[in-house]
Design a protein around this motif. Structure first.
Motif, mmCIF file in Angstrom:
data_model
loop_
_atom_site.group_PDB
_atom_site.id
_atom_site.type_symbol
_atom_site.label_atom_id
_atom_site.label_comp_id
_atom_site.label_asym_id
_atom_site.label_seq_id
_atom_site.Cartn_x
_atom_site.Cartn_y
_atom_site.Cartn_z
ATOM 1 N N TYR A 120 0.826 -1.211 0.000
ATOM 2 C CA TYR A 120 0.000 0.000 0.000
ATOM 3 C C TYR A 120 0.856 1.255 0.000
ATOM 4 O O TYR A 120 0.484 2.265 -0.608
ATOM 5 N N ARG A 121 1.994 1.221 0.650
ATOM 6 C CA ARG A 121 2.891 2.381 0.600
ATOM 7 C C ARG A 121 3.444 2.569 -0.816
ATOM 8 O O ARG A 121 3.655 3.710 -1.256
ATOM 9 N N THR A 122 3.649 1.473 -1.525
ATOM 10 C CA THR A 122 4.084 1.567 -2.924
ATOM 11 C C THR A 122 2.983 2.192 -3.781
ATOM 12 O O THR A 122 3.247 3.102 -4.593
ATOM 13 N N LEU A 123 1.754 1.726 -3.586
ATOM 14 C CA LEU A 123 0.629 2.309 -4.314
ATOM 15 C C LEU A 123 0.483 3.789 -3.997
ATOM 16 O O LEU A 123 0.250 4.611 -4.900
ATOM 17 N N MET A 124 0.630 4.156 -2.729
ATOM 18 C CA MET A 124 0.520 5.566 -2.348
ATOM 19 C C MET A 124 1.621 6.413 -2.978
ATOM 20 O O MET A 124 1.405 7.576 -3.331
ATOM 21 N N GLY A 125 2.796 5.837 -3.132
ATOM 22 C CA GLY A 125 3.867 6.573 -3.800
ATOM 23 C C GLY A 125 3.507 6.903 -5.237
ATOM 24 O O GLY A 125 3.757 8.019 -5.719
ATOM 25 N N GLU A 126 2.930 5.942 -5.919
ATOM 26 C CA GLU A 126 2.505 6.183 -7.299
ATOM 27 C C GLU A 126 1.360 7.186 -7.353
ATOM 28 O O GLU A 126 1.344 8.093 -8.200
ATOM 29 N N LEU A 131 -8.830 13.477 3.166
ATOM 30 C CA LEU A 131 -8.653 12.059 3.433
ATOM 31 C C LEU A 131 -7.345 11.548 2.856
ATOM 32 O O LEU A 131 -6.664 10.717 3.480
ATOM 33 N N PHE A 132 -6.952 12.044 1.697
ATOM 34 C CA PHE A 132 -5.695 11.579 1.123
ATOM 35 C C PHE A 132 -4.497 12.045 1.939
ATOM 36 O O PHE A 132 -3.481 11.340 2.012
ATOM 37 N N GLN A 133 -4.596 13.166 2.590
ATOM 38 C CA GLN A 133 -3.527 13.558 3.503
ATOM 39 C C GLN A 133 -3.439 12.571 4.662
ATOM 40 O O GLN A 133 -2.343 12.230 5.136
ATOM 41 N N THR A 134 -4.587 12.105 5.118
ATOM 42 C CA THR A 134 -4.605 11.089 6.176
ATOM 43 C C THR A 134 -4.012 9.786 5.668
ATOM 44 O O THR A 134 -3.242 9.126 6.377
ATOM 45 N N TYR A 135 -4.375 9.387 4.445
ATOM 46 C CA TYR A 135 -3.795 8.178 3.864
ATOM 47 C C TYR A 135 -2.275 8.269 3.813
ATOM 48 O O TYR A 135 -1.565 7.307 4.126
ATOM 49 N N PHE A 136 -1.782 9.417 3.394
ATOM 50 C CA PHE A 136 -0.331 9.584 3.271
ATOM 51 C C PHE A 136 0.349 9.519 4.644
ATOM 52 O O PHE A 136 1.507 9.096 4.746
ATOM 53 N N ALA A 137 -0.380 9.932 5.687
ATOM 54 C CA ALA A 137 0.172 9.816 7.039
ATOM 55 C C ALA A 137 0.147 8.366 7.521
ATOM 56 O O ALA A 137 1.085 7.892 8.176
ATOM 57 N N GLU A 138 -0.938 7.643 7.210
ATOM 58 C CA GLU A 138 -1.068 6.237 7.621
ATOM 59 C C GLU A 138 -0.146 5.334 6.807
ATOM 60 O O GLU A 138 0.426 4.370 7.333
ATOM 61 N N PHE A 139 0.003 5.643 5.521
ATOM 62 C CA PHE A 139 0.849 4.854 4.621
ATOM 63 C C PHE A 139 1.875 5.781 3.976
ATOM 64 O O PHE A 139 1.685 6.229 2.842
ATOM 65 N N PRO A 140 2.966 6.115 4.675
ATOM 66 C CA PRO A 140 3.953 7.049 4.096
ATOM 67 C C PRO A 140 4.410 6.562 2.725
ATOM 68 O O PRO A 140 4.923 5.449 2.592
ATOM 69 N N PRO A 141 4.196 7.350 1.695
ATOM 70 C CA PRO A 141 4.480 6.878 0.334
ATOM 71 C C PRO A 141 5.968 6.607 0.115
ATOM 72 O O PRO A 141 6.824 7.387 0.535
ATOM 73 N N PHE A 142 6.266 5.498 -0.535
ATOM 74 C CA PHE A 142 7.613 5.294 -1.042
ATOM 75 C C PHE A 142 7.814 6.245 -2.218
ATOM 76 O O PHE A 142 6.925 6.404 -3.056
#
Length: 477
Positions: A312-318, A338-349
């Motif tokens: 999921y962190r890989t997906l968030m990076g993309e 919400l996407f800012q929250t996602y980025f906090a929960e799953f720090p993007p690679f």
């Protein structure tokens, strides 16, 4: 069964009647539309009513000869609004895309219609189809028929509600991290998330290709009320389409097992609290499979927590690079926040880390391929807790963690491209009311059929959820 009650039938039972001529497609579709009129105003699952076209198509199917009738002859279905259907908006729940009219059908629409299905409506999704809950500024919130205290799930929430409430015998959806399985779990439906390359995918309205992770992790599928309906309908879904150059034309049914199928069973929730009702559902599923002749062994598969979080962190990076500009430009304040929250929960690679994780995906997939060589099926939790309340994901990082952070068994399978069925194994009596509890069955690549077989074995013992839901709806409305 009176014609007015035909909406109660699953795709398998209904198609037997329509193909034999005992029931006409017009009768089947009319019953589904009447049910939609009765329940959709309260639930808001179908947001684009296609009754006129559906009735015209059903009437045309009425005159087909027996040998012209496909496996889904006259079966009413719904399509999610993020997939192209000629002449209709592929809005993806985004206000700015409400006039994005599809110039042609996506492969899944064509494949379902070639099999004889009739599309009666298009179902709701959250903005950009990127929440495990279903609400958007364009069409509003979809409600769970079990009650307002449970989210409808997402992102295919409209489809999950539609099929379980009786608005069509099958509901199309898609899944990049759980978007078929979340609504199945929320509503008590059964689904199988196909593996990568199984179902052809392409939206003719696209102006650019999706990112590599989106291509590898996102799949198209169906939700149903009965597991056997997937054996009937998924062979039509996997028909080839040249517009998807990575689709693999592998038959739906694989070789039969030489002996009893070995199943790895795990209750490990990787540090998250395992609710007693979820554990009970897992044990019920284990017992059902044992009674059906499967060999169950409680054993740990390769670390799903590491794989899921990394995926999921890989997906968030993309997404941060390729999708966030559109979210910022066209999304509501809710989805942007919400996407800012996602980025906090799953720090993007990002950068080199992202490239290395693209490569490490093969390592994770190889670990599971070797494990699943010994255990062709793996019985796992889907979520450690019963399904969450609406908007729980908007309650900061803690809320996003309860909704997505703990769902490592879900998106790990997308990252590795493995198929996974999600089937109800218990009806829990919780303080808010009755609630289905789904479990997950992971299968070897190209063996969705084995996962569905196992889901049927569980359902044969536990029973389907739809009759319980309809009785509950009758009592509470």
């Amino acid at each position: 069964m009176p014609n007015k009650d035909l909406w109660r039938l699953g795709a398998h039972d209904l198609s037997q009647l329509t193909r034999s001529g005992a029931v006409s497609p017009t009768e089947a579709v009319t019953a589904a539309l009447a049910r939609m009129d009765a329940v959709n105003p309260d639930l808001n699952a179908v947001v684009d009513d296609l009754r006129d076209a559906a009735l015209a198509r059903a009437e045309a199917l009425d005159s087909q000869s027996p040998r012209q009738r496909g496996p889904l002859h006259g079966v009413p279905v719904t399509i999610k609004i993020n997939i192209d259907q000629t002449g209709h908006a592929t809005s993806n729940g985004v206000l700015a895309l409400r006039d994005l009219i599809a110039p042609d059908d996506a492969p899944v629409v064509q494949n379902l219609e070639r099999a004889g299905a009739v599309v009666i409506g298009r179902t709701n999704t959250p903005e950009f189809s990127f929440r495990a809950d279903t609400d958007n500024p364009l069409h509003g919130r979809t409600h769970n028929p079990w009650g307002r205290h449970i989210s409808a799930g997402g992102s295919s929430g409209g489809g999950g509600v539609a099929v379980m409430a009786g608005m069509g015998a099958l509901a199309h959806g898609n899944d990049i991290g759980g978007s078929l399985r979340f609504p199945a779990a929320a509503n008590g439906a059964v689904t199988v998330k196909p593996g990568f390359g199984r179902v052809p995918a392409w939206n003719p309205s696209q102006t650019a290709e999706r990112g590599l992770m989106a291509q590898l992790m996102s799949v198209q599928g169906l939700m149903a009320r009965q597991a056997a309906d997937l054996h009937l309908s998924m062979p039509a879904m996997i028909a080839p389409d040249p517009r998807d150059p990575f689709h693999a034309p592998v038959p739906w049914q694989g070789a039969p097992a030489a002996g009893p199928v070995r199943v790895a069973f795990t209750r490990n929730t990787h540090g998250y609290d395992l609710h007693p009702e979820v554990e009970a559902a897992l044990l019920d599923a284990r017992d059902a499979l044992t009674d059906a002749g499967y060999i169950l062994e409680e054993v740990e598969p390769p670390d799903v927590f590491e794989i899921g979080r990394a995926g999921y962190r890989t997906l968030m990076g993309e997404i941060k690079t390729l999708m966030k500009p559109d979210i910022d430009a066209m999304g509501s304040e809710t989805i942007r926040s919400l996407f800012q929250t996602y980025f906090a929960e799953f720090p993007p690679f990002e950068g080199d880390e992202l490239l290395k994780m693209y490569a490490k995906r093969s390592h994770f997939a190889r670990q599971w391929a070797m494990f699943i060589e010994r255990y062709p099926l793996v019985l796992t939790p889907f979520q450690p807790q019963p399904f969450f309340a609406p908007d729980r994901d908007l309650e900061g990082v803690a809320g996003a963690h309860d909704v997505l952070g703990c769902a490592v068994y879900s998106y790990a399978m997308n990252f590795m491209g493995l198929p996974a069925a999600c089937v109800p194994a218990r009806l829990a009596q919780l303080p808010g009311g009755p609630q289905p509890i789904n479990i997950q069955i992971v299968a070897q690549r190209w063996r969705e059929d084995m996962a569905v077989d196992a889901a049927i074995a569980i359902e044969d013992r536990i029973g389907a959820m739809a009759p319980h839901l309809w009785a509950h709806m009758d009592r509470t409305h």
